[in-house]
Design an enzyme around this catalytic site. Sequence first.
Site, short mmCIF file in Angstrom:
data_model
loop_
_atom_site.label_atom_id
_atom_site.label_comp_id
_atom_site.label_asym_id
_atom_site.label_seq_id
_atom_site.Cartn_x
_atom_site.Cartn_y
_atom_site.Cartn_z
N GLY A 17 0.69 -1.13 -0.05
CA GLY A 17 -0.02 -0.17 -0.01
C GLY A 17 1.07 1.16 -0.04
NE ARG A 78 -2.16 -4.17 -0.87
CZ ARG A 78 -1.75 -3.63 0.14
NH1 ARG A 78 -0.66 -4.30 0.61
NH2 ARG A 78 -2.09 -2.59 0.63
CG ASP A 109 3.08 -6.03 7.87
OD1 ASP A 109 2.58 -5.52 6.68
OD2 ASP A 109 2.33 -6.67 8.57
CB THR A 131 2.79 0.81 6.25
OG1 THR A 131 1.16 0.59 6.59
CG2 THR A 131 3.52 0.54 7.51
CG ASP A 133 -1.88 -0.36 8.09
OD1 ASP A 133 -2.51 0.74 7.76
OD2 ASP A 133 -1.70 -1.27 7.51
CG ASP A 135 1.16 -2.94 10.44
OD1 ASP A 135 2.01 -2.14 9.74
OD2 ASP A 135 0.34 -3.67 10.01
NE ARG A 160 -15.96 15.87 18.26
CZ ARG A 160 -16.34 15.15 19.47
NH1 ARG A 160 -17.36 15.15 19.96
NH2 ARG A 160 -15.51 14.07 19.75
NE ARG A 177 -2.65 -5.09 5.58
CZ ARG A 177 -3.02 -5.48 4.03
NH1 ARG A 177 -3.90 -6.29 3.98
NH2 ARG A 177 -2.77 -4.62 3.05
N GLY A 191 -11.11 13.13 20.31
CA GLY A 191 -12.01 13.08 21.58
C GLY A 191 -12.96 12.25 21.36
CG HIS A 222 -22.21 15.34 19.28
ND1 HIS A 222 -22.36 16.66 20.02
CD2 HIS A 222 -20.96 15.38 19.11
CE1 HIS A 222 -21.08 17.18 20.15
NE2 HIS A 222 -20.26 16.36 19.35
CD GLN A 258 -8.07 6.24 6.89
OE1 GLN A 258 -8.09 5.76 8.11
NE2 GLN A 258 -9.10 5.28 6.15
O1 F6P Z 1 -1.55 -1.25 4.85
C1 F6P Z 1 -2.08 -0.30 4.41
C2 F6P Z 1 -3.60 -0.47 4.01
O2 F6P Z 1 -4.14 0.91 3.50
C3 F6P Z 1 -4.53 -1.09 5.05
O3 F6P Z 1 -4.80 -0.07 6.17
C4 F6P Z 1 -5.63 -1.61 4.49
O4 F6P Z 1 -6.28 -2.45 5.23
C5 F6P Z 1 -4.87 -2.03 3.11
O5 F6P Z 1 -3.78 -1.27 3.07
C6 F6P Z 1 -5.71 -1.93 1.63
O6 F6P Z 1 -5.04 -2.40 1.02
P1 F6P Z 1 -5.50 -2.21 -0.52
O7 F6P Z 1 -4.91 -1.16 -1.17
O8 F6P Z 1 -4.87 -3.71 -1.42
O9 F6P Z 1 -6.96 -2.39 -0.91
#
Ligand code: F6P
Length: 326
Positions: A17, A78, A109, A131, A133, A135, A160, A177, A191, A222, A258
């Site tokens: 990604g 990918r 990763d 990334t 994420d 992670d 909000r 992910r 918040g 809310h 994002q």
């Molecule tokens: O790893 C980055 C990410 O944006 C994750 O947050 C998300 O789950 C995934 O890639 C989405 O992957 P793709 O671009 O293959 O749909």
Amino acid sequence: MAQSQTIKTIGILTSGGDAPGMNGVIRAVTRTAINYGIRVMGIRRGFHGLWRGDVAELDARSVSDKSRVGGTFLMTARSKTFITQEGLQQAQKMTQVFGLDALVTVGGDGTMRGAGDLAKLQVPVIHIPATIDNDVGCTDYTIGFDSALNTAINCVDKLRDTASSHERCSVIEVMGREAGYLALHVGIATGAEIILIPEQPFDRDKDIIGKILSARNRGKQHYIVVVAEGAARGEEVAQYIEKNTGTEARATVLGYLQRGGSPTYQDRYLASMFGIQAVKALMENRVNRVVVLKQGEVTDIDLLEGLETTKKITAESMKKANILSI
Ligand code: F6P
């Protein structure tokens, strides 16, 4: 930096990604390498491009004016073929065809595991974690996380406004992910009344409905619920809330928003430092390394050790988020 005796040409690729800041990494690696007399070959479309030999030389000018732009100008993919033994061997062959003395991989990763597989086939590699994420276990920070956070925070602030006007519950599903870093940080920064992450099991009635009802009894009108995509589907959570509290609930999936956009200062700066560190490692004849941020310091560690390292969201961070959400 001591002059490297062996590294004359390197390849660089971005894989998995995309993440804001990847272009800054490519720029930093390219310019630092050129500064030390190392040629840089840009490999397009990640590992997929490597095994197909999709390679062109980068110079100082070809990376100009890129670091403020999101995405990756080398493009990414990918690759399913790459992860096969045949794909790996073909990729290794291509490093020889193009005379690459080392390969710099940029990604999350999955990309890091690919780098590890190539290292085992005697391809010298340096991995740079990038990334949204955050992670990757061996580093406190991955390039792109801060930009994604800021994008998400901006969206949640807007949501909000409308949730408040309509006295609704806004459920926002964020990426990540299997990890909850984005959700936790977005939730704290905006918040949120409730944050759901995959690392922390939750009970729908106690941890969602119970919390909303007690927030309502404390005078809240809310509510913001941030859900990590690995924890639950935002739409299902919204429906459950509406049905069990009588409060109107709407779900928004932030999705690929994002992943795009201009990188923040933090991502531009760290992309530059990570890129420099990758070349520094090569210049000092350290290969099969991963660049990391540890306790505020950019350094590099053994790649295979890095692949074994995990990190966890602590119960303490969740406790802090709960304290702030009353
Ligand atoms: O790893 C980055 C990410 O944006 C994750 O947050 C998300 O789950 C995934 O890639 C989405 O992957 P793709 O671009 O293959 O749909």
